[in-house]
Design a protein around this motif. Structure first.
Motif, PDB file in Angstrom:
ATOM      1  N   ALA A 126      48.866  34.982  36.267  1.00 37.49           N
ATOM      2  CA  ALA A 126      47.618  35.560  36.777  1.00 37.49           C
ATOM      3  C   ALA A 126      46.470  35.362  35.780  1.00 37.49           C
ATOM      4  O   ALA A 126      45.337  35.031  36.171  1.00 37.49           O
ATOM      5  CB  ALA A 126      47.818  37.049  37.075  1.00 37.49           C
ATOM      6  N   VAL A 127      46.740  35.550  34.498  1.00 33.05           N
ATOM      7  CA  VAL A 127      45.713  35.366  33.472  1.00 33.05           C
ATOM      8  C   VAL A 127      45.297  33.895  33.407  1.00 33.05           C
ATOM      9  O   VAL A 127      44.106  33.578  33.338  1.00 33.05           O
ATOM     10  CB  VAL A 127      46.208  35.864  32.091  1.00 33.05           C
ATOM     11  N   LEU A 128      46.271  33.007  33.452  1.00 40.12           N
ATOM     12  CA  LEU A 128      45.949  31.577  33.387  1.00 40.12           C
ATOM     13  C   LEU A 128      45.232  31.095  34.645  1.00 40.12           C
ATOM     14  O   LEU A 128      44.399  30.180  34.577  1.00 40.12           O
ATOM     15  CB  LEU A 128      47.213  30.763  33.114  1.00 40.12           C
ATOM     16  N   ALA A 129      45.527  31.712  35.785  1.00 40.69           N
ATOM     17  CA  ALA A 129      44.784  31.388  37.011  1.00 40.69           C
ATOM     18  C   ALA A 129      43.320  31.786  36.843  1.00 40.69           C
ATOM     19  O   ALA A 129      42.412  31.053  37.264  1.00 40.69           O
ATOM     20  CB  ALA A 129      45.403  32.087  38.217  1.00 40.69           C
ATOM     21  N   ARG A 130      43.079  32.918  36.219  1.00 37.69           N
ATOM     22  CA  ARG A 130      41.710  33.356  35.947  1.00 37.69           C
ATOM     23  C   ARG A 130      41.021  32.372  35.003  1.00 37.69           C
ATOM     24  O   ARG A 130      39.865  31.993  35.191  1.00 37.69           O
ATOM     25  CB  ARG A 130      41.723  34.774  35.355  1.00 37.69           C
ATOM     26  N   ARG A 154      52.284  52.219  32.398  1.00 39.95           N
ATOM     27  CA  ARG A 154      51.651  53.370  31.751  1.00 39.95           C
ATOM     28  C   ARG A 154      50.145  53.385  31.942  1.00 39.95           C
ATOM     29  O   ARG A 154      49.514  54.401  31.713  1.00 39.95           O
ATOM     30  CB  ARG A 154      51.897  53.318  30.244  1.00 39.95           C
ATOM     31  N   ARG A 155      49.594  52.245  32.275  1.00 40.09           N
ATOM     32  CA  ARG A 155      48.142  52.112  32.344  1.00 40.09           C
ATOM     33  C   ARG A 155      47.759  51.459  33.668  1.00 40.09           C
ATOM     34  O   ARG A 155      48.515  50.673  34.200  1.00 40.09           O
ATOM     35  CB  ARG A 155      47.668  51.196  31.212  1.00 40.09           C
ATOM     36  N   PRO A 156      46.546  51.737  34.128  1.00 42.55           N
ATOM     37  CA  PRO A 156      46.088  51.037  35.339  1.00 42.55           C
ATOM     38  C   PRO A 156      45.739  49.589  34.998  1.00 42.55           C
ATOM     39  O   PRO A 156      45.303  49.282  33.898  1.00 42.55           O
ATOM     40  CB  PRO A 156      44.842  51.823  35.747  1.00 42.55           C
ATOM     41  N   SER A 157      45.938  48.714  35.951  1.00 41.58           N
ATOM     42  CA  SER A 157      45.602  47.311  35.771  1.00 41.58           C
ATOM     43  C   SER A 157      44.087  47.135  35.697  1.00 41.58           C
ATOM     44  O   SER A 157      43.324  47.966  36.188  1.00 41.58           O
ATOM     45  CB  SER A 157      46.149  46.500  36.946  1.00 41.58           C
ATOM     46  N   LEU A 158      43.674  46.030  35.115  1.00 39.88           N
ATOM     47  CA  LEU A 158      42.254  45.686  35.066  1.00 39.88           C
ATOM     48  C   LEU A 158      41.815  44.862  36.273  1.00 39.88           C
ATOM     49  O   LEU A 158      40.668  44.448  36.357  1.00 39.88           O
ATOM     50  CB  LEU A 158      41.938  44.935  33.771  1.00 39.88           C
ATOM     51  N   ALA A 159      42.728  44.629  37.207  1.00 39.69           N
ATOM     52  CA  ALA A 159      42.364  43.926  38.438  1.00 39.69           C
ATOM     53  C   ALA A 159      41.251  44.719  39.121  1.00 39.69           C
ATOM     54  O   ALA A 159      41.307  45.940  39.212  1.00 39.69           O
ATOM     55  CB  ALA A 159      43.568  43.801  39.357  1.00 39.69           C
ATOM     56  N   GLY A 160      40.250  44.028  39.566  1.00 37.37           N
ATOM     57  CA  GLY A 160      39.107  44.691  40.178  1.00 37.37           C
ATOM     58  C   GLY A 160      38.038  45.058  39.160  1.00 37.37           C
ATOM     59  O   GLY A 160      36.910  45.342  39.516  1.00 37.37           O
ATOM     60  N   ARG A 161      38.401  45.071  37.902  1.00 35.08           N
ATOM     61  CA  ARG A 161      37.435  45.340  36.832  1.00 35.08           C
ATOM     62  C   ARG A 161      37.060  44.063  36.098  1.00 35.08           C
ATOM     63  O   ARG A 161      35.993  43.965  35.533  1.00 35.08           O
ATOM     64  CB  ARG A 161      37.997  46.343  35.837  1.00 35.08           C
ATOM     65  N   VAL A 211      34.118  42.678  26.530  1.00 35.00           N
ATOM     66  CA  VAL A 211      34.115  41.411  27.268  1.00 35.00           C
ATOM     67  C   VAL A 211      34.879  41.567  28.572  1.00 35.00           C
ATOM     68  O   VAL A 211      34.433  41.137  29.625  1.00 35.00           O
ATOM     69  CB  VAL A 211      34.726  40.277  26.410  1.00 35.00           C
ATOM     70  N   LEU A 212      36.044  42.193  28.499  1.00 37.40           N
ATOM     71  CA  LEU A 212      36.871  42.331  29.691  1.00 37.40           C
ATOM     72  C   LEU A 212      36.234  43.248  30.731  1.00 37.40           C
ATOM     73  O   LEU A 212      36.421  43.066  31.923  1.00 37.40           O
ATOM     74  CB  LEU A 212      38.260  42.847  29.326  1.00 37.40           C
ATOM     75  N   ALA A 213      35.512  44.233  30.278  1.00 32.17           N
ATOM     76  CA  ALA A 213      34.907  45.182  31.210  1.00 32.17           C
ATOM     77  C   ALA A 213      33.547  44.710  31.718  1.00 32.17           C
ATOM     78  O   ALA A 213      32.953  45.341  32.576  1.00 32.17           O
ATOM     79  CB  ALA A 213      34.753  46.548  30.535  1.00 32.17           C
ATOM     80  N   CYS A 214      33.057  43.592  31.192  1.00 34.78           N
ATOM     81  CA  CYS A 214      31.749  43.076  31.559  1.00 34.78           C
ATOM     82  C   CYS A 214      31.600  42.969  33.075  1.00 34.78           C
ATOM     83  O   CYS A 214      32.446  42.399  33.742  1.00 34.78           O
ATOM     84  CB  CYS A 214      31.568  41.698  30.949  1.00 34.78           C
ATOM     85  N   GLY A 215      30.555  43.524  33.585  1.00 33.97           N
ATOM     86  CA  GLY A 215      30.289  43.428  35.003  1.00 33.97           C
ATOM     87  C   GLY A 215      31.119  44.366  35.857  1.00 33.97           C
ATOM     88  O   GLY A 215      31.035  44.311  37.064  1.00 33.97           O
ATOM     89  N   GLY A 275      37.425  38.156  39.130  1.00 33.35           N
ATOM     90  CA  GLY A 275      38.281  37.007  39.372  1.00 33.35           C
ATOM     91  C   GLY A 275      39.722  37.166  38.920  1.00 33.35           C
ATOM     92  O   GLY A 275      40.501  36.237  39.044  1.00 33.35           O
ATOM     93  N   TYR A 276      40.078  38.326  38.423  1.00 35.69           N
ATOM     94  CA  TYR A 276      41.459  38.532  37.976  1.00 35.69           C
ATOM     95  C   TYR A 276      42.231  39.303  39.038  1.00 35.69           C
ATOM     96  O   TYR A 276      41.825  40.391  39.437  1.00 35.69           O
ATOM     97  CB  TYR A 276      41.505  39.305  36.650  1.00 35.69           C
ATOM     98  N   ASP A 277      43.320  38.721  39.491  1.00 37.39           N
ATOM     99  CA  ASP A 277      44.203  39.368  40.455  1.00 37.39           C
ATOM    100  C   ASP A 277      45.534  39.630  39.769  1.00 37.39           C
ATOM    101  O   ASP A 277      46.263  38.690  39.443  1.00 37.39           O
ATOM    102  CB  ASP A 277      44.418  38.475  41.681  1.00 37.39           C
TER     103      ASP A 277
END
Length: 182
Positions: free
Chosen positions: A165-169, A85-92, A15-19, A95-97
């Motif tokens: 940021a999550v709640l803004a999304r 430790r991990r890359p952010s999902l921003a850009g993936r 779901v998170l990686a969709c699109g 609408g999530y910044d």
């Protein structure tokens, strides 16, 4: 409950990686032996997932609403450790910044706990407040003796920024509209 956790762990990444197309130079991640810190993170994340499952069932939320609660919780849990430790999902995640990566050391379990606490409190409302508060308090107290006050403050601030940021999304896609929770 175990079945729901398994479904959650299988569906949320999709779901998170969709699109979001994967970069061509990325190799698929292979499950490897977890480091002790990652085991603790996983146990804490599982506790939040179990809590969300119980509260969704108690609140009799519709499947679409429940799926969104799980997706936003998964995003908060992941981003609580992202940038360290991990890359952010921003850009993936459309609408999530993501918030800025914190300067200095953060305690990932504390950041993850704070992000999850705020996201679930906002999405599930007052009926879940006691259970959410109890889990957050238990987890935060377990870490306080292990990290300095400065790291605690920085970690909690980062968790708050992730939650915002999550709640803004969530607000941007209309999830915050009251009628949708029924």
């Amino acid at each position: 409950m175990r079945c729901l956790r398994g479904v959650f762990l299988l569906i949320v990444p999709g779901v998170l990686a969709c699109g979001a197309p994967a970069a061509q130079d990325e190799e698929p991640e292979v499950a490897a032996a977890l480091l002790p810190a990652e085991l603790e993170d996983a146990a804490w994340a599982t506790a939040w997932t179990d809590l969300a499952c119980a509260e969704v069932a108690r609140g009799k939320l519709s499947p679409p609403v429940a799926a969104r609660v799980y997706a936003y919780l998964g995003l908060a849990l992941y981003e609580g450790t992202a940038g360290v430790r991990r890359p952010s999902l921003a850009g993936r995640v459309r609408g999530y910044d993501a918030p800025a990566t914190p300067r200095g050391r953060i305690d990932e379990p504390l950041a993850m706990t704070e992000a999850a606490r705020q996201v679930l409190a906002a999405l599930l409302g007052d009926g879940a407040a006691q259970a959410i508060g109890d889990l957050a308090t238990t987890q935060q107290q377990a870490r306080r003796a292990q990290v300095s006050r400065r790291v605690q403050q920085r970690s909690l601030a980062y968790g708050q920024a992730v939650a915002a940021a999550v709640l803004a999304r969530a607000a941007a896609d209309g999830f915050a509209q009251r009628g949708e929770h029924a």
